[in-house]
Design an enzyme around this catalytic site. Structure first.
Site, PDB file in Angstrom:
ATOM      1  N   LYS A  38       0.823  -1.211   0.000  1.00  0.00           N
ATOM      2  CA  LYS A  38       0.000   0.000   0.000  1.00  0.00           C
ATOM      3  C   LYS A  38       0.857   1.262   0.000  1.00  0.00           C
ATOM      4  O   LYS A  38       2.031   1.224   0.344  1.00  0.00           O
ATOM      5  CB  LYS A  38      -0.936   0.014   1.208  1.00  0.00           C
ATOM      6  CG  LYS A  38      -0.269   0.078   2.575  1.00  0.00           C
ATOM      7  CD  LYS A  38      -1.301  -0.124   3.677  1.00  0.00           C
ATOM      8  CE  LYS A  38      -0.673  -0.008   5.048  1.00  0.00           C
ATOM      9  NZ  LYS A  38      -0.431   1.384   5.450  1.00  0.00           N
ATOM     10  N   TYR A 258      16.859  30.475   2.629  1.00  0.00           N
ATOM     11  CA  TYR A 258      15.793  31.324   3.147  1.00  0.00           C
ATOM     12  C   TYR A 258      16.087  31.778   4.572  1.00  0.00           C
ATOM     13  O   TYR A 258      16.423  30.968   5.448  1.00  0.00           O
ATOM     14  CB  TYR A 258      14.455  30.581   3.121  1.00  0.00           C
ATOM     15  CG  TYR A 258      13.888  30.386   1.743  1.00  0.00           C
ATOM     16  CD1 TYR A 258      13.378  31.462   1.018  1.00  0.00           C
ATOM     17  CD2 TYR A 258      13.859  29.129   1.146  1.00  0.00           C
ATOM     18  CE1 TYR A 258      12.863  31.303  -0.265  1.00  0.00           C
ATOM     19  CE2 TYR A 258      13.340  28.944  -0.127  1.00  0.00           C
ATOM     20  CZ  TYR A 258      12.847  30.041  -0.819  1.00  0.00           C
ATOM     21  OH  TYR A 258      12.336  29.864  -2.080  1.00  0.00           O
TER      22      TYR A 258
END
Length: 349
Positions: A38, A258
């Site tokens: 999954k 940043y």
């Protein structure tokens, strides 16, 4: 471009580790190993891992939804999906029933339910999904009334990662469920379904197992979310690599990225690499440190598409141990792995 390697030998080793454990606790009978694929095979690549599992001899797979089941429908004898509607009947693809109303929902999408194979989920204590045990008889009777095939009855033992006494209580509850299903099979005349409740950690924790199969997810990929000696030989299957975008010489006092969170203490060479949090690499904001396998630090803040690190290697391994990364971010290896973008190229080695 960044890429991921999938180690075939490590994957096969991990199946063998599970197999040896099962043989040690149940030497007189064979317990089937089913592959849990999954969520894009825990980030490893659904089609790739389905091919590897099928090639090894795995016959049964579990996936998240109907679409994942369709993508690997030619690889396995049996495929069960946990959540979603069945939109077309396949003799070997089975939806899961979590509630009596699921049967009505399947009828709306399919019409005639005759011969549809299903697996019935029972809640044995985790209180997440599955029918209430008191509804077992009524749900199975409705399955039989609609001429559906009851392929399996299963539960999820949610306490395998620790030593909680609830782990053994859930096993006992599921044993009771199995006994009731056996009686119903004899009374109503339907074939005996398969039984399964153990995931990776639970499988390695038990000293005996009467189930038909075990659902192995994270252990296939080389990890557990706990420390169990019988699983100590598991090997990580996945490695993540990044390639250099650019390099530059930064002087003492220069800042990177940043907000300039990281400031250089000396003159250094810093390179940027093509993996960022948009690709699934957890974001560093400066409050913790993450080191690459070669010992170099990822310089905060990493951005959506790239990160910076010291040195000027053309290619660098970013993750070779999801446990290490999980520890830095207070999570589990599952989350680190499933975050990895499906658009990153995956190569079997």
């Amino acid at each position: 471009m960044a890429y991921i390697t999938i180690n075939r030998k490590h994957f096969e080793n991990n199946i063998d580790v599970v197999k040896r454990h099962l043989e040690s606790i149940e030497p007189s009978r064979e317990i089937e190993i089913a592959a849990v694929l999954k969520d894009n095979a825990y980030g490893h690549g659904l089609e790739i891992m389905a091919e590897l599992a099928s090639s090894y001899g795995i016959k049964t797979a579990f996936v998240k939804n109907y679409d994942e089941a369709l993508r690997i429908k030619d690889k396995f004898d049996c495929i069960t999906f946990f959540y979603d509607d069945m939109r077309e009947k396949f003799s070997h693809i089975y939806p899961s029933i979590h509630h009596l109303s699921d049967i009505d929902r399947f009828e709306k999408s399919l019409g005639n339910l005759s011969d549809l194979g299903v697996e019935l989920k029972v809640n044995v204590g985790m209180n997440r999904n599955g029918i209430t045990p008191s509804d077992l008889e009524s749900v199975i009777e409705k399955i039989m009334k609609n001429n559906m095939r009851l392929i399996g009855v299963f539960a999820h033992n949610g306490y395998g990662d620790g030593e909680d006494a609830e782990f053994y209580a859930e096993i006992e509850r599921f044993e009771d469920i199995k006994g009731r299903v056996v009686k119903l099979s004899n009374t109503l005349g339907f074939p005996m379904p398969r039984f399964h409740t153990l995931n990776s950690s639970s499988t390695f924790r038990v000293k005996t197992c009467s189930d038909s199969l075990v659902r192995i997810g994270i252990a296939l990929y080389g990890y557990l979310a706990c420390d169990i000696q019988s699983a100590s030989n598991l090997k990580p299957v996945l490695k993540l690599y990044a390639n250099k975008v650019s390099s530059r010489i930064l002087k003492k006092g220069d800042r990177v990225g940043y907000d300039g969170v990281s400031q250089m203490n000396d003159e250094v060479i810093v390179s940027t690499y093509d993996i960022g949090y948009g690709d699934g690499l957890c974001r560093l904001n400066g409050d913790r440190k993450l080191f690459l396998p070669n010992g170099n630090e990822i310089i905060a803040k990493n951005s959506m598409d790239c990160f910076s690190s010291y040195g000027e290697l053309d290619e660098i391994c970013v993750i070779d141990d999801a446990n290490y990364v999980a520890g830095i971010f207070d999570t589990i290896p599952h989350e680190v792995l499933v975050r990895l973008s499906p658009f990153i190229k995956r190569i079997v080695v």
